[in-house]
Design an enzyme around this catalytic site. Structure first.
Site, PDB file in Angstrom:
ATOM      1  CB  CYS A 126      10.965   0.835   4.960  1.00  0.00           C
ATOM      2  SG  CYS A 126      11.860   1.899   6.089  1.00  0.00           S
ATOM      3  CG  HIS A 236       6.816   1.826   6.819  1.00  0.00           C
ATOM      4  ND1 HIS A 236       7.043   0.464   6.469  1.00  0.00           N
ATOM      5  CD2 HIS A 236       7.972   2.215   7.352  1.00  0.00           C
ATOM      6  CE1 HIS A 236       8.314   0.150   6.856  1.00  0.00           C
ATOM      7  NE2 HIS A 236       8.759   1.227   7.393  1.00  0.00           N
ATOM      8  CD  GLU A 238       3.965  -0.972   5.280  1.00  0.00           C
ATOM      9  OE1 GLU A 238       3.849  -0.358   4.414  1.00  0.00           O
ATOM     10  OE2 GLU A 238       4.961  -0.927   6.190  1.00  0.00           O
TER      11      GLU A 238
END
Ligand code: NAG
Ligand code: NAG
Ligand code: NAG
Ligand code: NAG
Length: 308
Positions: A126, A236, A238
Protein backbone atom coordinates in the site's frame (compact mmCIF):
# COMPACT_ATOMS: atom_id res chain seq x y z
CA UNK A 1 14.65 -26.66 -5.51
CA UNK A 2 16.09 -24.59 -2.71
CA UNK A 3 18.21 -26.93 -0.67
CA UNK A 4 21.33 -26.77 -2.78
CA UNK A 5 24.69 -27.06 -1.18
CA UNK A 6 27.56 -25.30 -2.86
CA UNK A 7 31.11 -26.50 -2.74
CA UNK A 8 33.47 -23.56 -2.48
CA UNK A 9 37.13 -24.26 -3.13
CA UNK A 10 39.54 -21.40 -3.25
CA UNK A 11 42.17 -21.46 -5.94
CA UNK A 12 44.90 -20.78 -3.44
CA UNK A 13 43.85 -23.43 -0.96
CA UNK A 14 44.13 -27.16 -0.76
CA UNK A 15 41.12 -29.39 -1.32
CA UNK A 16 40.82 -30.07 2.39
CA UNK A 17 39.85 -26.47 3.04
CA UNK A 18 36.84 -26.56 0.72
CA UNK A 19 33.83 -25.13 2.50
CA UNK A 20 30.30 -26.39 2.09
CA UNK A 21 27.90 -23.46 2.10
CA UNK A 22 24.17 -23.90 2.38
CA UNK A 23 22.36 -21.68 -0.06
CA UNK A 24 19.43 -21.02 2.23
CA UNK A 25 19.01 -19.08 5.42
CA UNK A 26 16.40 -20.84 7.54
CA UNK A 27 16.53 -18.15 10.25
CA UNK A 28 15.53 -15.06 8.30
CA UNK A 29 15.02 -11.76 10.09
CA UNK A 30 13.02 -9.10 8.27
CA UNK A 31 12.89 -5.41 9.06
CA UNK A 32 9.50 -3.70 9.20
CA UNK A 33 9.63 0.06 8.82
CA UNK A 34 7.94 2.21 11.48
CA UNK A 35 6.26 5.55 10.80
CA UNK A 36 5.33 8.61 12.83
CA UNK A 37 1.97 8.49 14.63
CA UNK A 38 -0.61 10.83 13.10
CA UNK A 39 -1.51 12.40 16.44
CA UNK A 40 0.54 11.62 19.54
CA UNK A 41 -0.96 8.57 21.26
CA UNK A 42 0.19 7.18 24.58
CA UNK A 43 3.07 9.68 24.38
CA UNK A 44 4.56 7.57 21.62
CA UNK A 45 6.10 8.95 18.46
CA UNK A 46 6.04 6.08 15.99
CA UNK A 47 4.26 2.77 15.33
CA UNK A 48 4.02 -0.47 13.36
CA UNK A 49 0.66 -2.21 12.89
CA UNK A 50 1.02 -5.70 14.39
CA UNK A 51 -0.59 -7.40 11.37
CA UNK A 52 2.60 -6.87 9.33
CA UNK A 53 4.61 -8.57 12.05
CA UNK A 54 2.18 -11.51 12.28
CA UNK A 55 2.19 -11.78 8.47
CA UNK A 56 5.95 -12.37 8.40
CA UNK A 57 6.02 -14.49 11.56
CA UNK A 58 3.31 -16.77 10.13
CA UNK A 59 5.68 -17.84 7.36
CA UNK A 60 8.76 -18.43 9.48
CA UNK A 61 10.54 -15.11 9.85
CA UNK A 62 11.43 -13.06 12.87
CA UNK A 63 10.91 -9.31 12.78
CA UNK A 64 13.03 -6.33 13.71
CA UNK A 65 11.42 -2.89 13.86
CA UNK A 66 13.23 -0.32 11.73
CA UNK A 67 12.84 2.92 13.67
CA UNK A 68 12.53 6.27 11.93
CA UNK A 69 14.95 9.17 12.41
CA UNK A 70 18.07 7.02 12.78
CA UNK A 71 21.43 7.98 11.32
CA UNK A 72 22.74 6.70 8.01
CA UNK A 73 25.41 4.74 9.90
CA UNK A 74 22.76 3.06 12.09
CA UNK A 75 20.72 2.16 9.03
CA UNK A 76 23.79 0.73 7.25
CA UNK A 77 24.58 -1.45 10.24
CA UNK A 78 20.98 -2.65 10.41
CA UNK A 79 20.89 -3.28 6.65
CA UNK A 80 23.90 -5.56 7.02
CA UNK A 81 22.17 -7.39 9.89
CA UNK A 82 18.74 -8.19 8.39
CA UNK A 83 17.63 -10.33 5.45
CA UNK A 84 15.01 -8.10 3.85
CA UNK A 85 12.71 -5.18 4.57
CA UNK A 86 8.97 -4.52 4.43
CA UNK A 87 7.54 -1.04 3.94
CA UNK A 88 4.02 -1.19 5.41
CA UNK A 89 0.88 0.77 4.64
CA UNK A 90 -0.07 3.90 6.53
CA UNK A 91 -0.40 7.62 6.21
CA UNK A 92 3.15 9.01 6.12
CA UNK A 93 4.41 11.22 3.29
CA UNK A 94 6.26 9.27 0.59
CA UNK A 95 8.36 12.34 -0.18
CA UNK A 96 9.27 13.89 3.14
CA UNK A 97 8.92 11.95 6.42
CA UNK A 98 10.94 9.69 8.67
CA UNK A 99 9.33 6.77 6.80
CA UNK A 100 10.26 8.19 3.37
CA UNK A 101 13.81 8.92 4.50
CA UNK A 102 14.45 5.43 5.88
CA UNK A 103 12.75 3.81 2.88
CA UNK A 104 15.03 5.74 0.52
CA UNK A 105 18.17 4.71 2.42
CA UNK A 106 17.25 1.00 2.49
CA UNK A 107 16.16 1.11 -1.17
CA UNK A 108 19.50 2.58 -2.22
CA UNK A 109 21.43 0.10 -0.08
CA UNK A 110 19.35 -2.74 -1.58
CA UNK A 111 19.99 -1.62 -5.17
CA UNK A 112 23.70 -1.38 -4.44
CA UNK A 113 23.82 -4.75 -2.63
CA UNK A 114 21.78 -6.63 -5.24
CA UNK A 115 23.94 -5.16 -8.00
CA UNK A 116 26.98 -6.87 -6.50
CA UNK A 117 25.21 -10.19 -5.90
CA UNK A 118 24.12 -9.63 -2.30
CA UNK A 119 20.44 -10.65 -2.63
CA UNK A 120 18.30 -8.35 -0.48
CA UNK A 121 14.50 -8.28 -0.94
CA UNK A 122 12.36 -5.17 -0.50
CA UNK A 123 8.59 -5.47 -0.13
CA UNK A 124 6.11 -2.57 -0.24
CA UNK A 125 2.47 -2.82 0.81
CA UNK A 126 0.00 0.00 0.00
CA UNK A 127 1.90 3.11 1.16
CA UNK A 128 5.04 0.99 0.70
CA UNK A 129 4.02 0.28 -2.90
CA UNK A 130 3.45 4.00 -3.44
CA UNK A 131 6.84 4.75 -1.87
CA UNK A 132 8.52 2.33 -4.31
CA UNK A 133 6.97 4.13 -7.32
CA UNK A 134 8.43 7.37 -5.95
CA UNK A 135 11.87 5.91 -5.17
CA UNK A 136 12.23 4.30 -8.60
CA UNK A 137 10.93 7.21 -10.69
CA UNK A 138 12.01 10.13 -8.47
CA UNK A 139 8.54 11.56 -9.13
CA UNK A 140 5.19 11.76 -7.40
CA UNK A 141 3.11 10.03 -10.07
CA UNK A 142 0.03 9.00 -8.06
CA UNK A 143 -3.55 9.93 -8.86
CA UNK A 144 -6.64 9.87 -6.67
CA UNK A 145 -8.95 6.87 -7.00
CA UNK A 146 -12.09 5.74 -5.21
CA UNK A 147 -10.48 2.80 -3.45
CA UNK A 148 -10.56 3.45 0.28
CA UNK A 149 -12.16 0.31 1.60
CA UNK A 150 -13.00 -2.15 -1.13
CA UNK A 151 -12.07 -5.79 -1.83
CA UNK A 152 -11.42 -6.64 -5.47
CA UNK A 153 -10.46 -9.65 -7.60
CA UNK A 154 -7.09 -9.19 -9.32
CA UNK A 155 -6.85 -8.75 -13.08
CA UNK A 156 -3.72 -10.71 -14.02
CA UNK A 157 -1.65 -9.38 -16.90
CA UNK A 158 -0.56 -11.76 -19.60
CA UNK A 159 2.02 -14.21 -18.28
CA UNK A 160 1.98 -12.91 -14.72
CA UNK A 161 0.93 -16.25 -13.27
CA UNK A 162 4.49 -17.28 -14.25
CA UNK A 163 6.04 -14.27 -12.47
CA UNK A 164 8.59 -14.68 -9.66
CA UNK A 165 5.89 -13.68 -7.19
CA UNK A 166 2.99 -15.86 -8.35
CA UNK A 167 4.59 -18.89 -9.97
CA UNK A 168 4.79 -20.86 -6.71
CA UNK A 169 1.13 -20.25 -5.83
CA UNK A 170 -1.32 -23.17 -6.03
CA UNK A 171 -3.60 -22.86 -9.08
CA UNK A 172 -6.68 -22.81 -6.82
CA UNK A 173 -5.40 -19.72 -4.99
CA UNK A 174 -4.59 -17.94 -8.28
CA UNK A 175 -8.02 -18.86 -9.63
CA UNK A 176 -9.64 -17.48 -6.47
CA UNK A 177 -7.54 -14.29 -6.67
CA UNK A 178 -8.71 -13.77 -10.26
CA UNK A 179 -12.39 -14.46 -9.61
CA UNK A 180 -13.23 -13.50 -6.00
CA UNK A 181 -12.97 -10.10 -4.29
CA UNK A 182 -10.23 -11.08 -1.85
CA UNK A 183 -7.62 -8.33 -2.18
CA UNK A 184 -8.40 -5.47 0.19
CA UNK A 185 -7.73 -1.91 -1.01
CA UNK A 186 -7.45 0.96 1.49
CA UNK A 187 -5.88 3.76 -0.52
CA UNK A 188 -6.84 7.14 -1.90
CA UNK A 189 -3.86 7.27 -4.24
CA UNK A 190 -2.93 4.92 -7.06
CA UNK A 191 -0.42 4.51 -9.86
CA UNK A 192 -2.70 4.58 -12.89
CA UNK A 193 -1.81 2.31 -15.78
CA UNK A 194 -1.50 5.45 -17.86
CA UNK A 195 1.06 6.99 -15.49
CA UNK A 196 3.00 3.73 -15.42
CA UNK A 197 2.99 3.51 -19.22
CA UNK A 198 4.16 7.08 -19.63
CA UNK A 199 7.07 6.84 -17.19
CA UNK A 200 10.12 5.18 -18.78
CA UNK A 201 11.88 4.60 -15.43
CA UNK A 202 8.97 2.65 -13.95
CA UNK A 203 8.32 0.70 -17.16
CA UNK A 204 11.92 -0.36 -17.41
CA UNK A 205 12.14 -1.34 -13.74
CA UNK A 206 8.81 -3.00 -12.88
CA UNK A 207 6.67 -5.60 -14.55
CA UNK A 208 2.96 -5.07 -13.89
CA UNK A 209 1.52 -8.34 -12.59
CA UNK A 210 -2.04 -7.26 -11.85
CA UNK A 211 -4.28 -4.27 -12.38
CA UNK A 212 -7.57 -3.09 -10.88
CA UNK A 213 -10.09 -0.36 -11.50
CA UNK A 214 -12.28 1.84 -9.31
CA UNK A 215 -14.86 1.80 -12.11
CA UNK A 216 -13.25 4.75 -13.87
CA UNK A 217 -9.49 4.51 -13.59
CA UNK A 218 -7.30 1.49 -14.16
CA UNK A 219 -4.38 1.28 -11.73
CA UNK A 220 -1.42 -1.02 -11.01
CA UNK A 221 -2.21 -3.34 -8.09
CA UNK A 222 0.79 -5.72 -8.04
CA UNK A 223 4.27 -5.24 -9.49
CA UNK A 224 7.69 -6.87 -9.34
CA UNK A 225 11.02 -5.50 -10.48
CA UNK A 226 12.63 -7.23 -13.46
CA UNK A 227 16.22 -7.26 -12.24
CA UNK A 228 15.85 -6.91 -8.47
CA UNK A 229 13.95 -8.69 -5.66
CA UNK A 230 11.72 -5.64 -5.22
CA UNK A 231 7.94 -6.09 -5.05
CA UNK A 232 4.85 -4.07 -4.29
CA UNK A 233 1.14 -4.56 -3.78
CA UNK A 234 -1.26 -1.66 -3.59
CA UNK A 235 -3.59 -4.06 -1.72
CA UNK A 236 -3.16 -5.58 1.74
CA UNK A 237 -2.23 -9.27 1.88
CA UNK A 238 -1.75 -9.11 5.68
CA UNK A 239 -5.28 -7.95 6.52
CA UNK A 240 -7.24 -11.04 5.46
CA UNK A 241 -5.88 -13.19 8.28
CA UNK A 242 -5.11 -10.55 10.89
CA UNK A 243 -7.41 -7.52 10.75
CA UNK A 244 -11.11 -7.61 11.70
CA UNK A 245 -12.22 -4.02 12.34
CA UNK A 246 -13.65 -3.29 8.89
CA UNK A 247 -16.57 -5.13 7.25
CA UNK A 248 -14.93 -5.14 3.80
CA UNK A 249 -11.86 -7.16 4.88
CA UNK A 250 -12.28 -10.66 3.37
CA UNK A 251 -11.79 -13.70 5.61
CA UNK A 252 -12.82 -16.54 3.31
CA UNK A 253 -10.57 -19.62 3.15
CA UNK A 254 -9.11 -18.38 -0.17
CA UNK A 255 -8.54 -14.92 1.28
CA UNK A 256 -6.66 -16.33 4.27
CA UNK A 257 -4.63 -18.65 2.03
CA UNK A 258 -3.66 -15.57 0.03
CA UNK A 259 -2.23 -14.01 3.19
CA UNK A 260 -0.18 -17.12 3.79
CA UNK A 261 1.14 -17.63 0.24
CA UNK A 262 2.13 -13.97 -0.03
CA UNK A 263 3.95 -14.18 3.31
CA UNK A 264 5.59 -17.46 2.27
CA UNK A 265 6.91 -15.74 -0.85
CA UNK A 266 8.31 -12.75 1.05
CA UNK A 267 9.98 -14.93 3.68
CA UNK A 268 11.46 -17.27 1.05
CA UNK A 269 13.03 -14.24 -0.61
CA UNK A 270 14.60 -13.31 2.73
CA UNK A 271 15.93 -16.88 3.10
CA UNK A 272 18.20 -16.07 0.13
CA UNK A 273 20.00 -13.39 2.13
CA UNK A 274 22.83 -14.11 4.58
CA UNK A 275 23.27 -10.87 6.49
CA UNK A 276 23.50 -11.33 10.22
CA UNK A 277 23.78 -9.39 13.42
CA UNK A 278 27.18 -8.79 14.99
CA UNK A 279 26.32 -11.31 17.72
CA UNK A 280 23.38 -12.99 19.36
CA UNK A 281 23.03 -10.34 22.08
CA UNK A 282 22.74 -7.52 19.55
CA UNK A 283 20.22 -9.60 17.60
CA UNK A 284 18.11 -10.26 20.71
CA UNK A 285 17.99 -6.58 21.59
CA UNK A 286 16.83 -5.68 18.08
CA UNK A 287 13.93 -8.14 17.78
CA UNK A 288 10.28 -7.02 18.00
CA UNK A 289 9.83 -9.41 20.97
CA UNK A 290 11.26 -6.60 23.13
CA UNK A 291 8.03 -4.65 22.56
CA UNK A 292 4.40 -5.43 23.35
CA UNK A 293 1.58 -4.71 20.93
CA UNK A 294 -1.35 -2.73 22.33
CA UNK A 295 -5.00 -3.53 21.64
CA UNK A 296 -6.37 -0.72 19.45
CA UNK A 297 -9.23 -2.45 17.63
CA UNK A 298 -11.74 -0.35 19.57
CA UNK A 299 -10.44 2.93 18.15
CA UNK A 300 -8.33 2.32 15.05
CA UNK A 301 -8.43 0.22 11.88
CA UNK A 302 -5.72 -2.02 13.38
CA UNK A 303 -6.46 -4.66 16.01
CA UNK A 304 -3.03 -4.28 17.60
CA UNK A 305 -0.22 -1.75 17.24
CA UNK A 306 3.38 -1.65 18.38
CA UNK A 307 4.20 1.84 19.61
CA UNK A 308 7.75 3.15 19.98
C1 NAG B 1 11.33 12.25 13.74
O1 NAG B 1 11.79 13.52 13.30
C2 NAG B 1 10.72 14.45 13.04
C3 NAG B 1 11.34 15.69 12.43
O2 NAG B 1 12.42 16.12 13.18
C4 NAG B 1 9.97 14.72 14.35
O3 NAG B 1 8.89 15.60 14.10
C5 NAG B 1 9.42 13.40 14.87
O4 NAG B 1 8.79 13.59 16.12
C6 NAG B 1 10.53 12.38 15.03
N1 NAG B 1 9.96 11.08 15.37
C7 NAG B 1 10.59 10.16 16.10
C8 NAG B 1 9.87 8.89 16.36
O5 NAG B 1 11.73 10.34 16.50
C1 NAG C 1 -16.83 4.72 -4.83
O1 NAG C 1 -16.93 3.32 -4.91
C2 NAG C 1 -18.01 2.78 -4.17
C3 NAG C 1 -17.94 1.26 -4.32
O2 NAG C 1 -16.72 0.80 -3.87
C4 NAG C 1 -19.33 3.32 -4.69
O3 NAG C 1 -20.38 2.84 -3.89
C5 NAG C 1 -19.30 4.84 -4.66
O4 NAG C 1 -20.47 5.34 -5.26
C6 NAG C 1 -18.08 5.38 -5.38
N1 NAG C 1 -18.00 6.83 -5.24
C7 NAG C 1 -17.74 7.65 -6.26
C8 NAG C 1 -17.65 9.10 -5.92
O5 NAG C 1 -17.60 7.24 -7.40
C1 NAG D 1 0.54 -13.51 -24.02
O1 NAG D 1 1.95 -13.60 -24.26
C2 NAG D 1 2.31 -14.70 -25.06
C3 NAG D 1 3.83 -14.78 -25.15
O2 NAG D 1 4.47 -13.74 -24.50
C4 NAG D 1 1.68 -14.58 -26.43
O3 NAG D 1 2.00 -15.72 -27.19
C5 NAG D 1 0.15 -14.49 -26.28
O4 NAG D 1 -0.44 -14.26 -27.54
C6 NAG D 1 -0.21 -13.35 -25.33
N1 NAG D 1 -1.65 -13.37 -25.09
C7 NAG D 1 -2.38 -12.27 -25.05
C8 NAG D 1 -3.84 -12.45 -24.77
O5 NAG D 1 -1.92 -11.17 -25.22
C1 NAG E 1 -9.84 0.50 24.05
O1 NAG E 1 -9.37 -0.61 24.80
C2 NAG E 1 -8.25 -0.30 25.64
C3 NAG E 1 -7.72 -1.60 26.21
O2 NAG E 1 -8.75 -2.41 26.68
C4 NAG E 1 -8.71 0.71 26.70
O3 NAG E 1 -7.63 1.03 27.55
C5 NAG E 1 -9.22 1.97 25.98
O4 NAG E 1 -9.74 2.88 26.93
C6 NAG E 1 -10.30 1.63 24.96
N1 NAG E 1 -10.57 2.81 24.15
C7 NAG E 1 -11.79 3.17 23.76
C8 NAG E 1 -11.88 4.40 22.91
O5 NAG E 1 -12.79 2.52 24.07
Amino acid sequence: MSNFALLFCFAFSTLSSCTVLKKRNDKPIIGVLAQGVGSPQLQKASYIAASYVKFLESAGARVVPVMINQTLEEYKTLFNSINGILYPGGGASIVSSGYANAARIFYELAIEANSRGDYFPVWGTCLGFEELTYLTSGKQLLSQTNTSGVALPLVFTNGSRESKLFKGFPAEVLDALASEPITENSHKWSLTLESYNSNADLKKFYKVLTTNSDGKTEFVSTMEAYGFPIYGTQWHPEKNAFEWTRPYIPHSPSAVKTTFFMADFVVNEARKNFHRFEDEEVEKRALIYNYNPVYTGNKSAFEQIYYF
